[in-house]
Design an enzyme around this catalytic site. Structure first.
Site, PDB file in Angstrom:
ATOM      1  N   ASP A 159       0.846  -1.190   0.000  1.00  0.00           N
ATOM      2  CA  ASP A 159       0.000   0.000   0.000  1.00  0.00           C
ATOM      3  C   ASP A 159       0.887   1.248   0.000  1.00  0.00           C
ATOM      4  O   ASP A 159       1.917   1.300   0.682  1.00  0.00           O
ATOM      5  CB  ASP A 159      -0.918   0.012   1.227  1.00  0.00           C
ATOM      6  CG  ASP A 159      -2.056   0.986   1.081  1.00  0.00           C
ATOM      7  OD1 ASP A 159      -3.208   0.546   0.909  1.00  0.00           O
ATOM      8  OD2 ASP A 159      -1.797   2.224   1.137  1.00  0.00           O
ATOM      9  N   ILE A 160       0.479   2.257  -0.775  1.00  0.00           N
ATOM     10  CA  ILE A 160       1.275   3.478  -0.904  1.00  0.00           C
ATOM     11  C   ILE A 160       1.274   4.293   0.398  1.00  0.00           C
ATOM     12  O   ILE A 160       2.180   5.096   0.623  1.00  0.00           O
ATOM     13  CB  ILE A 160       0.745   4.316  -2.097  1.00  0.00           C
ATOM     14  CG1 ILE A 160       1.812   5.236  -2.641  1.00  0.00           C
ATOM     15  CG2 ILE A 160      -0.517   5.066  -1.724  1.00  0.00           C
ATOM     16  CD1 ILE A 160       1.454   5.855  -3.982  1.00  0.00           C
ATOM     17  N   GLU A 197     -12.496   3.180  -1.403  1.00  0.00           N
ATOM     18  CA  GLU A 197     -12.096   4.323  -2.241  1.00  0.00           C
ATOM     19  C   GLU A 197     -11.746   3.898  -3.661  1.00  0.00           C
ATOM     20  O   GLU A 197     -11.939   4.676  -4.599  1.00  0.00           O
ATOM     21  CB  GLU A 197     -10.861   5.013  -1.617  1.00  0.00           C
ATOM     22  CG  GLU A 197     -11.084   5.559  -0.213  1.00  0.00           C
ATOM     23  CD  GLU A 197     -11.704   6.946  -0.206  1.00  0.00           C
ATOM     24  OE1 GLU A 197     -11.811   7.554  -1.284  1.00  0.00           O
ATOM     25  OE2 GLU A 197     -12.085   7.408   0.891  1.00  0.00           O
ATOM     26  N   VAL A 198     -11.175   2.714  -3.809  1.00  0.00           N
ATOM     27  CA  VAL A 198     -10.719   2.286  -5.144  1.00  0.00           C
ATOM     28  C   VAL A 198     -11.673   1.212  -5.670  1.00  0.00           C
ATOM     29  O   VAL A 198     -11.883   0.190  -5.001  1.00  0.00           O
ATOM     30  CB  VAL A 198      -9.266   1.744  -5.086  1.00  0.00           C
ATOM     31  CG1 VAL A 198      -8.822   1.266  -6.467  1.00  0.00           C
ATOM     32  CG2 VAL A 198      -8.310   2.811  -4.560  1.00  0.00           C
ATOM     33  N   HIS A 256     -10.113  -5.206  -3.447  1.00  0.00           N
ATOM     34  CA  HIS A 256      -8.810  -5.401  -2.815  1.00  0.00           C
ATOM     35  C   HIS A 256      -9.013  -5.822  -1.377  1.00  0.00           C
ATOM     36  O   HIS A 256      -9.932  -5.369  -0.706  1.00  0.00           O
ATOM     37  CB  HIS A 256      -7.943  -4.135  -2.882  1.00  0.00           C
ATOM     38  CG  HIS A 256      -8.648  -2.875  -2.499  1.00  0.00           C
ATOM     39  ND1 HIS A 256      -9.556  -2.253  -3.317  1.00  0.00           N
ATOM     40  CD2 HIS A 256      -8.579  -2.123  -1.368  1.00  0.00           C
ATOM     41  CE1 HIS A 256     -10.015  -1.163  -2.710  1.00  0.00           C
ATOM     42  NE2 HIS A 256      -9.452  -1.070  -1.522  1.00  0.00           N
ATOM     43  N   ASN A 296     -12.953  -3.345   2.381  1.00  0.00           N
ATOM     44  CA  ASN A 296     -13.955  -2.286   2.458  1.00  0.00           C
ATOM     45  C   ASN A 296     -14.869  -2.407   1.247  1.00  0.00           C
ATOM     46  O   ASN A 296     -14.388  -2.541   0.115  1.00  0.00           O
ATOM     47  CB  ASN A 296     -13.277  -0.912   2.465  1.00  0.00           C
ATOM     48  CG  ASN A 296     -12.451  -0.688   3.722  1.00  0.00           C
ATOM     49  OD1 ASN A 296     -12.883  -1.031   4.815  1.00  0.00           O
ATOM     50  ND2 ASN A 296     -11.268  -0.120   3.572  1.00  0.00           N
TER      51      ASN A 296
HETATM   52  P1  5GP Z   1      -9.878   1.392   0.269  1.00  0.00           P
HETATM   53  O1  5GP Z   1     -10.222   2.588   1.104  1.00  0.00           O
HETATM   54  O2  5GP Z   1     -10.455   1.492  -1.115  1.00  0.00           O
HETATM   55  O3  5GP Z   1     -10.219   0.091   0.956  1.00  0.00           O
HETATM   56  O4  5GP Z   1      -8.307   1.366   0.179  1.00  0.00           O
HETATM   57  C1  5GP Z   1      -7.589   1.885  -0.902  1.00  0.00           C
HETATM   58  C2  5GP Z   1      -6.123   1.762  -0.562  1.00  0.00           C
HETATM   59  O5  5GP Z   1      -5.382   1.954  -1.745  1.00  0.00           O
HETATM   60  C3  5GP Z   1      -5.624   2.790   0.448  1.00  0.00           C
HETATM   61  O6  5GP Z   1      -5.053   2.128   1.571  1.00  0.00           O
HETATM   62  C4  5GP Z   1      -4.586   3.596  -0.329  1.00  0.00           C
HETATM   63  O7  5GP Z   1      -3.481   3.987   0.447  1.00  0.00           O
HETATM   64  C5  5GP Z   1      -4.200   2.641  -1.444  1.00  0.00           C
HETATM   65  N1  5GP Z   1      -3.762   3.285  -2.669  1.00  0.00           N
HETATM   66  C6  5GP Z   1      -4.407   4.279  -3.330  1.00  0.00           C
HETATM   67  N2  5GP Z   1      -3.731   4.607  -4.442  1.00  0.00           N
HETATM   68  C7  5GP Z   1      -2.649   3.790  -4.494  1.00  0.00           C
HETATM   69  C8  5GP Z   1      -1.577   3.660  -5.413  1.00  0.00           C
HETATM   70  O8  5GP Z   1      -1.483   4.348  -6.426  1.00  0.00           O
HETATM   71  N3  5GP Z   1      -0.646   2.713  -5.147  1.00  0.00           N
HETATM   72  C9  5GP Z   1      -0.734   1.914  -4.023  1.00  0.00           C
HETATM   73  N4  5GP Z   1       0.246   1.016  -3.866  1.00  0.00           N
HETATM   74  N5  5GP Z   1      -1.729   2.011  -3.137  1.00  0.00           N
HETATM   75  C10 5GP Z   1      -2.678   2.945  -3.372  1.00  0.00           C
END
Ligand code: 5GP
Length: 126
Positions: A39-40, A105-106, A110, A97
């Site tokens: 994760d970034i 968010e994405v 995942h 999530n």
């Molecule tokens: P969500 O809130 O959708 O469950 O989590 C999305 C996750 O994706 C977050 O923890 C965020 O830090 C990670 N993330 C978002 N953009 C990127 C990216 O470009 N690269 C990586 N490695 N992680 C990302």
């Protein structure tokens, strides 16, 4: 902004671009069904994201539409990544999530894999 877990798959979402190699990532695992990368913005000493190779928006989409091989391959990949990173003992946390209330968010399924410390309570108290 959290996404709608029932929305159509967007081929330009950030994880689709990572899967295609259009955007860089720090990979830890890759096979026919799954890809895993750091994760970034890590929330634990070890914070890995495991994603299916297929075009699935959310856990809901995946559990309804993926075939048995895709589901088995993805679940096995999550376990494999945890074992490879020596997380089984002392333990780790998985998190997916889903949609608005889940805070997703994405819009590509995942699973977050957190390890390296005690993870504390299951949910933050409001
Ligand atoms: P969500 O809130 O959708 O469950 O989590 C999305 C996750 O994706 C977050 O923890 C965020 O830090 C990670 N993330 C978002 N953009 C990127 C990216 O470009 N690269 C990586 N490695 N992680 C990302």
């Amino acid at each position: 902004m959290p996404i709608d877990a029932t929305q159509a798959y967007d081929d330009n979402n950030i994880f689709a671009r990572i899967l295609r190699g259009d955007l860089p990532s720090n990979p830890v695992y890759d096979d026919e069904y799954a890809f895993a990368f750091h994760d970034i913005n890590p929330q634990a000493p070890l914070h890995i994201l495991v994603i299916p190779k297929g075009r699935y928006v959310s856990w809901d989409d995946f559990s309804a539409k993926a075939n048995d091989a895709e589901i088995a391959g993805f679940i096995r990949a999550v376990g494999h990544v945890a074992r490879e990173n020596n997380l089984v003992e002392p333990g780790y946390r998985l998190l997916a999530n889903i949609g608005q209330h889940g805070g997703q968010e994405v819009p590509h399924l995942h699973v977050h894999l957190f390890g390296g410390q005690f993870m504390g309570p299951m949910l933050a108290r409001a």
